[in-house]
Design a protein around this motif. Structure first.
Motif, short mmCIF file in Angstrom:
data_model
loop_
_atom_site.label_atom_id
_atom_site.label_comp_id
_atom_site.label_asym_id
_atom_site.label_seq_id
_atom_site.Cartn_x
_atom_site.Cartn_y
_atom_site.Cartn_z
N ASN A 118 -9.49 -5.27 7.79
CA ASN A 118 -9.51 -4.17 8.73
C ASN A 118 -8.60 -3.03 8.28
OD1 ASN A 118 -11.14 -5.48 10.88
ND2 ASN A 118 -9.37 -6.84 11.03
N THR A 119 -9.08 -1.80 8.41
CA THR A 119 -8.25 -0.63 8.17
C THR A 119 -8.32 0.27 9.40
OG1 THR A 119 -10.09 0.51 7.06
CG2 THR A 119 -8.49 -0.66 5.67
N TYR A 120 -7.27 1.06 9.60
CA TYR A 120 -7.14 1.92 10.77
C TYR A 120 -6.73 3.32 10.31
CZ TYR A 120 -6.47 -2.80 12.65
OH TYR A 120 -6.61 -4.14 12.94
N GLY A 121 -7.39 4.33 10.83
CA GLY A 121 -7.01 5.70 10.51
C GLY A 121 -5.79 6.10 11.32
N ILE A 122 -4.77 6.62 10.67
CA ILE A 122 -3.53 7.02 11.34
C ILE A 122 -3.41 8.54 11.41
CG2 ILE A 122 -1.02 6.86 11.32
CD1 ILE A 122 -2.48 4.22 11.94
N GLU A 123 -3.50 9.23 10.27
CA GLU A 123 -3.35 10.68 10.28
C GLU A 123 -3.88 11.26 8.98
OE1 GLU A 123 0.11 12.73 12.18
OE2 GLU A 123 0.57 13.25 10.12
N GLN A 124 -4.36 12.51 9.05
CA GLN A 124 -4.71 13.24 7.85
C GLN A 124 -4.05 14.61 7.90
OE1 GLN A 124 -6.49 13.56 10.42
NE2 GLN A 124 -7.81 15.33 10.40
N ASN A 125 -3.76 15.17 6.72
CA ASN A 125 -3.16 16.50 6.69
C ASN A 125 -4.23 17.55 6.40
OD1 ASN A 125 -3.63 16.33 3.90
ND2 ASN A 125 -1.49 15.84 3.42
N ASN A 126 -3.82 18.76 6.15
CA ASN A 126 -4.76 19.86 5.92
C ASN A 126 -5.15 20.03 4.46
OD1 ASN A 126 -5.19 20.94 8.61
ND2 ASN A 126 -3.03 21.50 8.56
N VAL A 127 -4.70 19.11 3.59
CA VAL A 127 -5.04 19.19 2.17
C VAL A 127 -5.75 17.92 1.71
CG1 VAL A 127 -3.31 20.89 1.54
CG2 VAL A 127 -2.67 18.49 1.58
N ASN A 128 -6.50 17.32 2.64
CA ASN A 128 -7.43 16.23 2.31
C ASN A 128 -6.75 14.91 1.95
OD1 ASN A 128 -10.18 15.56 2.31
ND2 ASN A 128 -10.29 15.66 0.07
N GLN A 129 -5.54 14.67 2.44
CA GLN A 129 -4.89 13.39 2.27
C GLN A 129 -4.85 12.65 3.61
OE1 GLN A 129 -1.18 15.08 0.79
NE2 GLN A 129 -1.55 14.17 -1.23
N SER A 130 -5.02 11.35 3.56
CA SER A 130 -5.08 10.55 4.78
C SER A 130 -4.14 9.35 4.68
CB SER A 130 -6.50 10.05 5.05
OG SER A 130 -7.41 11.12 5.16
N LEU A 131 -3.62 8.97 5.83
CA LEU A 131 -2.75 7.80 5.94
C LEU A 131 -3.48 6.72 6.72
CD1 LEU A 131 0.11 6.59 5.47
CD2 LEU A 131 0.75 7.56 7.69
N LEU A 132 -3.49 5.52 6.18
CA LEU A 132 -4.21 4.40 6.79
C LEU A 132 -3.26 3.23 6.99
CD1 LEU A 132 -7.34 4.29 4.42
CD2 LEU A 132 -6.90 5.89 6.29
N SER A 133 -3.66 2.36 7.89
CA SER A 133 -3.00 1.07 8.04
C SER A 133 -4.02 -0.02 7.75
CB SER A 133 -2.46 0.91 9.47
OG SER A 133 -1.93 -0.38 9.65
N GLY A 134 -3.55 -1.12 7.20
CA GLY A 134 -4.44 -2.25 6.90
C GLY A 134 -3.91 -3.53 7.49
N GLN A 135 -4.83 -4.45 7.80
CA GLN A 135 -4.44 -5.71 8.44
C GLN A 135 -5.44 -6.78 8.05
OE1 GLN A 135 -4.45 -5.79 12.81
NE2 GLN A 135 -2.35 -6.51 12.75
N THR A 136 -4.97 -8.04 8.05
CA THR A 136 -5.77 -9.23 7.73
C THR A 136 -6.13 -9.23 6.25
OG1 THR A 136 -6.74 -9.04 9.95
CG2 THR A 136 -7.65 -10.70 8.47
N SER A 137 -5.17 -9.62 5.43
CA SER A 137 -5.36 -9.61 3.99
C SER A 137 -5.98 -10.92 3.51
CB SER A 137 -4.01 -9.40 3.29
OG SER A 137 -3.14 -10.48 3.54
N TYR A 138 -6.47 -10.85 2.27
CA TYR A 138 -7.04 -12.04 1.63
C TYR A 138 -6.02 -12.61 0.64
CZ TYR A 138 -11.23 -9.83 3.50
OH TYR A 138 -12.15 -9.24 4.34
#
Length: 591
Positions: free
Chosen positions: A40-60
């Motif tokens: 699972n991944t979750y969208g947290i925030e993006q800036n105005n120059v096309n970069q995004s911050l994500l969170s991830g959970q439940t690893s293999y």
């Protein structure tokens, strides 16, 4: 506010963007969650120059350290599988007990071992963290390792840290809150001549005395980490960073004082204190004794850090809304800063007297936790106690319009309702827009400079419970036109995504959020699960980037099934995420 450079973009938003009329703009979905190390991944925030911050959970492929398990532990794992496998979908009874005991389990047996470890409490077992930070640069997604360290002698990260990414600025600064890793201490022989290995948090320099359950951090380059040291850092302290503005001021929460009762227990030289020689050094190591007391050691307040590019930081305690405390009142009170704009106006929540007009509070005066504005050295309260029993402020734009949610009782059930308000007003009055329906809980997560709010809300009307939560959808709300819209209604009728949360919206009205989508179901080692020759499918949460389509039209889906039914089960980010990341800050930063 999340920007460090002023956006030159002045794209205006019209009522057509959020309407259901023809010629209104729609959104396309760009999947950001194609990360093969987590489910699972979750969208947290993006800036105005096309970069995004994500969170991830439940690893293999979690790195279980089988050498620290004894025969009793393996027996317990086998018994757990024997008693529970019929109730757990896609898991069988133990498949190869000999291989399991040898530390080379099948994927099925690894999954049972992980379940066993997750159910353990205390400090004598390996810890399972399983939450991660990812940064997407517009082309690829990379993991950012914050405080995790290798387990000695293994070459493998512990994966025991809890990581709560908070934001990414236009300068590419990434920030959030993480715990220290749980690492094993040397083998300890107790007074019964039993050899025990204890797992406790270790600081970045490897010190088990100063390990922390939570520490705010900033990464200026997406690789190196700058710790935001707590105001009170004895034995590590605790801190969290929630937002950073253009002036490089970070806000969040920090330990500001020590619980004198707990400190007295630590310093006790008898009765199980950490200086009781009959207990420490005979039954547990000194580091373990300190670790066990830390949970009740700190009192926390809203904090701001003035961050300098050389890594130096000035720390300021913002205080609480509790005033004129009775001389005999020995309670501690707390607050938290959740967002700051470029005008240095801060919002969050704080303890306040329940009676707003109280000037001579009693020793046990009733206290509540309510949304707060930190401005001009004051902590301002504006919640109507007659209608709402708790509240939070969660975001603010540079026009000083801020957002949040308040809890009230609706038909005997606690429901949250999102609001917006003007911090410039002499008397702050929150506005509560209509959301999905009267009994729907809704949360506002972000507001941009155009006055567009994104968040999430319940779309089902049945009587819910912790085991059967209502499904949630992401929403947009335009303050200027008083228009509330289900984000999913702006997608293609054939879209495979169901957006369950709008998390952040930038000045181009691009949204980052989280959506459900079906994908191949993978086992604990990341391999497809095949039954009767068919690869199984499951719903997973994915971070998504939603981009407006210029000149697009909202599709008429009346010829198809209604979108809520057509899109399948989506019980919402709140219920799943609250078990992990969102629960972290609430747990660690209340007194």
């Amino acid at each position: 506010m999340k920007t460090l450079i002023k956006s030159l973009l002045t794209v205006s938003i019209s009522s057509a963007l959020l309407s259901h009329a023809a010629n209104a703009a729609t959104y396309e979905v760009i999947d950001l969650g194609l990360v093969d190390t987590v489910k699972n991944t979750y969208g947290i925030e993006q800036n105005n120059v096309n970069q995004s911050l994500l969170s991830g959970q439940t690893s293999y492929n979690f790195p279980v350290q089988f050498q620290y398990l004894d025969e009793d532990d393996f027996d317990a794992i086998v018994n757990l599988a024997d008693q529970s496998h019929e109730q757990v979908f896609d898991l069988n009874d133990i498949e190869d007990e000999d291989a399991l005991r040898a530390g080379n389990p099948t994927a099925n047996d690894l999954a049972w071992t992980i379940r066993f470890l997750r159910a353990r409490s205390g400090d004598t077992y390996q810890h399972y963290g399983d939450t991660f930070v990812f940064v997407n640069d517009g082309q690829e997604t990379k993991q950012l390792t914050v405080f995790d360290q290798e387990i000695p002698g293994t070459g493998e990260l512990s994966r025991s840290t809890n990581n709560v990414p908070a934001g990414i600025t236009d300068d590419g600064w990434v920030y959030g809150t993480s715990s220290a890793p749980y690492l094993p201490l040397p083998v300890f022989t107790d007074n019964r001549d039993e050899e025990v290995v204890h797992w406790v948090t270790h600081s970045s320099d490897g010190d088990p005395l100063n390990g922390f359950s939570s520490r705010g951090w900033v990464s200026f380059d997406g690789e190196s980490i700058v710790e935001l040291v707590p105001f009170e850092a004895t034995y590590g302290g605790v801190s969290a960073v929630n937002d950073i503005n253009i002036n490089r001021v970070a806000v969040g929460t920090s330990s500001v004082d020590l619980n004198e009762n707990t400190l007295e227990d630590i310093n006790n030289d008898d009765n199980l204190g950490c200086f009781d020689n009959d207990w420490v050094g005979e039954r547990v190591p000194f580091e373990v004794c300190i670790y066990r007391y830390k949970q009740n050691l700190y009192f926390s307040n809203a904090i701001k850090w003035e961050v300098n590019t050389d890594g130096s930081v000035n720390v300021v305690d913002l205080g609480t809304g509790v005033v004129n405390v009775n001389a005999d009142d020995e309670r501690s009170f707390t607050s938290s800063a959740t967002a700051i704009n470029d005008n240095d106006i801060i919002v969050g929540y704080s303890n306040f007297w329940w009676d707003k007009d109280e000037t001579t509070p009693s020793k046990n005066e009733r206290v509540g936790t309510f949304a707060a504005v930190f401005k001009n050295g004051q902590v301002l309260d504006f919640t109507d106690r007659d209608d709402y029993f708790e509240s939070r402020a969660t975001g603010i734009n540079n026009s000083n319009v801020f957002i949040g949610h308040m809890w009230k009782s609706i038909n005997g059930n606690a429901r949250s309702k999102f609001f917006y308000a003007d911090a410039n007003s002499e008397q702050i009055v929150p506005v509560f827009p209509e959301d999905f329906f009267n009994g729907s809980s809704s949360l506002a997560h972000d507001i941009n400079e155009h006055g567009v709010i994104v968040g999430e809300g319940e779309v089902e009307t049945f009587i819910d419970s912790p085991s059967t939560p209502r499904r949630r959808h992401g929403f947009m709300y335009d303050i200027n036109t008083d228009t509330f819209t289900d984000i999913n209604s702006l997608l293609s009728c054939t879209s495979p995504y169901t957006v369950v949360e709008g998390r952040d919206i930038n000045e181009k009205n691009e949204i980052i959020g989280t959506a459900f989508i079906k994908q191949d179901k993978l086992d604990a080692k990341g391999q497809p699960i095949i039954i009767d020759g068919a690869v199984q499918q499951e719903d997973v949460l994915r971070a998504v980037y939603l981009r407006p389509i210029e000149g697009g039209e909202v599709e008429d889906c009346s010829a198809l099934e209604e979108k809520v039914e057509r899109k399948g089960a989506s019980f919402g980010l709140w219920s799943l995420f609250s078990l992990g990341l969102l629960g972290l800050s609430r747990r660690f930063f209340t007194k």
